[in-house]
Design a protein around this motif. Structure first.
Motif, short mmCIF file in Angstrom:
data_model
loop_
_atom_site.label_atom_id
_atom_site.label_comp_id
_atom_site.label_asym_id
_atom_site.label_seq_id
_atom_site.Cartn_x
_atom_site.Cartn_y
_atom_site.Cartn_z
N GLU A 151 -19.75 0.11 35.11
CA GLU A 151 -20.93 -0.29 34.35
C GLU A 151 -20.70 -1.59 33.57
O GLU A 151 -21.20 -1.77 32.46
CB GLU A 151 -21.38 0.83 33.41
CG GLU A 151 -21.79 2.07 34.18
CD GLU A 151 -22.20 3.24 33.28
OE1 GLU A 151 -22.50 3.02 32.10
OE2 GLU A 151 -22.23 4.36 33.79
N GLY A 152 -19.90 -2.49 34.16
CA GLY A 152 -19.71 -3.80 33.55
C GLY A 152 -18.87 -3.80 32.29
O GLY A 152 -18.92 -4.75 31.51
N MET A 201 -10.99 3.48 16.75
CA MET A 201 -9.85 2.58 16.89
C MET A 201 -9.15 2.45 15.53
O MET A 201 -9.75 2.76 14.50
CB MET A 201 -10.34 1.20 17.32
CG MET A 201 -11.32 1.22 18.46
SD MET A 201 -10.51 1.25 20.04
CE MET A 201 -10.03 -0.46 20.15
N ASP A 210 -8.76 0.03 13.64
CA ASP A 210 -9.47 -0.81 12.67
C ASP A 210 -10.78 -0.20 12.20
O ASP A 210 -11.53 -0.82 11.44
CB ASP A 210 -9.73 -2.21 13.27
CG ASP A 210 -10.74 -2.17 14.41
OD1 ASP A 210 -11.19 -1.06 14.79
OD2 ASP A 210 -11.08 -3.24 14.94
N ASP A 231 -13.37 0.72 14.07
CA ASP A 231 -14.48 0.61 15.04
C ASP A 231 -14.48 1.87 15.92
O ASP A 231 -13.45 2.48 16.15
CB ASP A 231 -14.27 -0.64 15.89
CG ASP A 231 -15.49 -0.96 16.75
OD1 ASP A 231 -16.56 -0.37 16.50
OD2 ASP A 231 -15.37 -1.78 17.67
N VAL A 232 -15.68 2.23 16.38
CA VAL A 232 -15.79 3.40 17.25
C VAL A 232 -16.30 2.93 18.61
O VAL A 232 -17.28 2.20 18.69
CB VAL A 232 -16.75 4.45 16.65
CG1 VAL A 232 -16.93 5.61 17.61
CG2 VAL A 232 -16.23 4.95 15.31
N VAL A 233 -15.61 3.36 19.67
CA VAL A 233 -15.97 2.88 21.01
C VAL A 233 -17.35 3.35 21.42
O VAL A 233 -17.78 4.46 21.12
CB VAL A 233 -14.97 3.33 22.09
CG1 VAL A 233 -13.70 2.54 22.00
CG2 VAL A 233 -14.74 4.82 22.07
N GLY A 234 -18.04 2.47 22.14
CA GLY A 234 -19.29 2.85 22.79
C GLY A 234 -18.96 2.92 24.27
O GLY A 234 -17.98 3.52 24.66
N ASP A 235 -19.76 2.27 25.10
CA ASP A 235 -19.46 2.17 26.52
C ASP A 235 -19.21 3.53 27.17
O ASP A 235 -19.56 4.56 26.64
CB ASP A 235 -18.26 1.24 26.76
CG ASP A 235 -18.59 -0.20 26.41
OD1 ASP A 235 -19.78 -0.55 26.47
OD2 ASP A 235 -17.66 -0.96 26.07
N VAL A 236 -18.54 3.46 28.31
CA VAL A 236 -18.26 4.67 29.07
C VAL A 236 -17.26 5.56 28.32
O VAL A 236 -17.32 6.78 28.37
CB VAL A 236 -17.71 4.31 30.46
CG1 VAL A 236 -17.43 5.55 31.27
CG2 VAL A 236 -18.68 3.41 31.20
N TYR A 247 -17.01 6.25 25.29
CA TYR A 247 -17.63 7.15 24.32
C TYR A 247 -17.91 8.51 24.95
O TYR A 247 -17.64 9.56 24.36
CB TYR A 247 -18.93 6.53 23.80
CG TYR A 247 -19.78 7.50 23.01
CD1 TYR A 247 -19.41 7.87 21.72
CD2 TYR A 247 -20.94 8.04 23.55
CE1 TYR A 247 -20.17 8.77 21.00
CE2 TYR A 247 -21.71 8.93 22.83
CZ TYR A 247 -21.32 9.29 21.56
OH TYR A 247 -22.08 10.18 20.85
N GLU A 248 -18.44 8.47 26.19
CA GLU A 248 -18.71 9.73 26.89
C GLU A 248 -17.43 10.48 27.18
O GLU A 248 -17.37 11.71 27.09
CB GLU A 248 -19.41 9.46 28.22
CG GLU A 248 -20.86 9.13 28.08
CD GLU A 248 -21.45 8.72 29.42
OE1 GLU A 248 -21.25 9.46 30.39
OE2 GLU A 248 -22.06 7.65 29.49
N ARG A 267 -13.40 -10.61 29.31
CA ARG A 267 -14.64 -10.65 30.07
C ARG A 267 -14.74 -12.00 30.76
O ARG A 267 -14.48 -13.04 30.18
CB ARG A 267 -15.83 -10.47 29.13
CG ARG A 267 -17.16 -10.55 29.83
CD ARG A 267 -18.26 -10.21 28.84
NE ARG A 267 -18.16 -8.83 28.40
CZ ARG A 267 -18.61 -7.79 29.09
NH1 ARG A 267 -19.20 -7.98 30.24
NH2 ARG A 267 -18.49 -6.57 28.63
#
Lengths: 157, 297
Positions: free
Chosen positions: B217-218, B249, B251, B253-258, B260-261, B294
Motif C-alpha cells: 500500500e505504498g 515508537m 519518540d 509517535d504512534v505508527v499508522g499505515d499497515v 497499525y493493523e 521514499r
C-alpha cells in the motif's frame, strides 16, 4: 507634479498585490507549521509518558507525570479540529496530511474526539497511581493515535 | 455374585471410554485456544477480510507490482470457503503453498513463512477457523499482469526461493531466541514486508529485515535489524515492548499505515514472554546498514 503619480500608483499597486501573494504564502506556511506543531506537542507528551512508564527516568511519582502529560495531550487534542479546518496545500511540501482529512471531515473530527476522551481517561487512571490501569488506558490512547494516523496521515519518512 | 459383577464390568468398559472422550474434548478446546492466538499473530484476517466485511469472507485487495491479489474466502463454508478441506489439505496449503486441487499458490499468500510452522500449530489455526461462522461469499479472481497470471510459471520461482519447513530449533541459541525466530520468521511472517524484493518478487536473502521503500500500500517499511544508525540498534527492551503492544515508537509517535493493523490485531495480543522473545531474536540479527527512503515521485 502630476507625472510621478502614475509610476507611484503602479508601484503601490504592485507592492500591494505582490505583498498579498507573499502574505498568502506566509499564511499557508504558517497554517501548516501550526498544525504540525499541535501534533508534535502530542507526540512529545506521548514520548514523555513512554519514558516514565518504561522506567527510563529518575521520576518517582509516575502517576503525577503520566497524568500531567495526559492532560497536555487532552488540551492539544481539543485544538486539532481548529488547526486543520482550513484545507491548505502546503507550499513547502512537508505535509503528511492526507486529503481524506477534508473529504471525511466528520470522521477526522471524531478521531480527534477519540483522542480527547482516551487522554482524559488516561489522566484519571494516572490519578489512581495504578500502573496496570495506566497501561490499559495508554493502550486506548495509542489506539486513538494510530487509528487516526492510519486514516489521515501519509508518512514521508 | 454375578449380579454385582455385571455393573462392575460395565464400569470397567465405560470409564476409560468416558475418560478418553473428555480428554479428546479438552485437547480440541486447547487447540482452538492455541489457534485463536496464532491466528491473531499470523494476521490472517488482514488479507482475508474486506474492510467492514464479514470476517474471513475474503475480498481485500493487495496491490503489488505484479497485479492485484484478492484474499479468498477462508470461512468454513463448503461451497466458497474451506469447509470441505481436510487436515491434510490445510497442512499442504500452509506448508507447501499448494491448493487441494494441486495448484500453486501465489506467494502473496505468505507460505514461504508459514511453511516454518509445526503441524500442531497449523492444525490449531484450522481448528479455530472452523469455529467461526461460515459465509457464502464467492471468491474474486486475482487481477494480474501477463505473464504473472500463469500459475505454472510459479514452478521455477518456487524452485529458486521456496524451502519447505518446518523450522528446526537452533541448539546454538537459547529458548527465547528460538521462540522469537519461530514467531518472526514463520507465524508473524515479518520478513515478507521488512525485506526488499528482487525483480522476480523474491526476498533478497542478504538484506533480510533491512527494510524497503516499496512496501504494501505504498508504505515505507523500516529497517528492523540492530544497525545503530539506520535500524533499531538503540532500541531498549522497553522500546520493543511498547512498540509491539502499543505501536508507539521511542519518540512517542504512534505508527499508522499497515503496521497499525499488525499491532492492533496481532502483536498487541502477544504474551509478554513472546514479545520479549521477538525482541531477543531481532536484536541478535546481523545489523545491516540500509537507509530506507521514499522514492521521489
Amino acid at each position: 507634479m502630476n507625472k510621478p503619480i502614475l509610476p507611484a500608483a503602479l508601484f503601490a499597486a504592485m507592492a500591494a498585490f505582490g505583498g498579498n501573494a507573499v502574505l498568502a504564502d506566509d499564511h499557508a506556511a504558517g497554517a501548516v507549521k501550526y498544525r504540525q506543531a499541535v501534533m508534535k506537542v502530542i507526540g512529545d507528551h506521548m514520548g514523555g509518558i513512554s519514558m516514565v512508564m518504561k522506567g527510563e527516568t529518575e521520576v518517582e511519582d509516575t502517576g503525577l507525570h503520566v497524568g500531567e502529560h495526559a492532560k497536555g495531550i487532552n488540551a492539544s487534542a481539543m485544538l486539532i479540529a481548529g488547526a486543520f479546518k482550513a484545507k491548505i496545500d502546503d507550499p513547502s511540501g512537508s505535509t503528511e496530511a492526507k486529503s481524506e482529512i477534508w473529504s471525511d471531515w466528520d470522521g477526522f473530527v471524531k478521531a480527534a474526539e477519540k483522542l480527547e476522551a482516551t487522554s482524559a481517561a488516561l489522566a484519571e487512571a494516572a490519578a489512581t497511581g495504578d500502573k496496570d490501569a495506566m497501561g490499559a488506558a495508554l493502550k486506548e490512547v495509542g489506539g486513538a493515535c494510530g487509528g487516526c494516523h492510519k486514516a489521515f496521515r501519509q508518512k514521508k519518512s | 455374585m454375578t449380579f454385582r459383577l455385571v455393573p462392575f464390568l460395565i464400569f470397567l468398559v465405560l470409564a476409560p471410554a468416558a475418560l478418553a472422550f473428555t480428554w479428546a474434548a479438552h485437547a480440541q478446546e486447547d487447540a482452538v485456544e492455541r489457534g485463536r492466538y496464532l491466528f491473531a499473530v499470523a494476521g490472517c484476517q488482514g488479507c482475508h477480510t474486506v474492510k467492514g466485511g464479514e470476517l474471513l469472507a475474503g475480498g481485500r485487495a493487495l496491490k503489488t507490482p505484479f497485479g492485484t491479489f484478492y484474499g479468498p474466502n477462508i470461512t468454513p463454508e463448503p461451497e466458497h470457503g474451506i469447509g470441505r478441506w481436510s487436515d491434510a489439505d490445510f497442512l499442504r496449503a500452509l506448508r507447501e503453498g499448494v491448493s487441494p486441487d494441486g495448484d500453486f499458490y501465489y506467494p502473496a499468500f505468505p507460505y514461504l513463512s508459514f511453511t516454518g510452522m509445526t503441524d500442531e500449530d497449523i492444525l490449531a489455526i484450522k481448528a479455530y477457523i472452523f469455529t467461526l461462522p461460515p459465509v457464502a461469499e464467492p471468491r474474486r479472481d486475482h487481477d494480474l499482469d501477463f505473464p504473472y497470471n500463469i500459475r505454472v510459471g510459479l514452478a521455477p520461482w518456487r524452485w529458486r526461493y521456496f524451502k519447505p519447513g518446518p523450522l528446526k530449533p537452533d541448539p546454538g541459541h537459547g529458548e527465547a531466541w528460538n521462540r522469537g525466530a519461530y514467531l518472526v520468521q514463520a507465524v508473524a511472517h515479518c520478513v515478507e514486508c521488512h525485506t526488499p524484493r528482487d525483480f522476480l518478487g523474491g526476498p533478497k536473502k542478504d538484506m533480510a529485515f533491512a527494510g524497503t521503500a516499496e512496501g504494501p500500500e505504498g508504505t515505507v517499511v523500516p529497517n528492523i535489524t540492530p544497525n545503530k544508525q539506520t535500524g533499531l540498534g538503540d532500541w531498549s527492551a522497553g522500546d520493543f515492548d511498547f512498540f509491539l503492544s502499543l505501536g508507539m515508537m521511542p519518540d512517542g509517535d504512534v505508527v499508522g499505515d499497515v503496521m497499525y493493523e499488525v499491532v492492533q490485531s496481532g502483536t498487541s495480543k502477544l504474551t509478554r514472554a513472546d514479545r520479549e522473545a521477538i525482541a531477543a531474536y531481532l536484536q541478535a540479527l546481523p545489523p545491516i546498514l540500509h537507509v530506507v527512503e521514499r522514492k521521489k515521485p
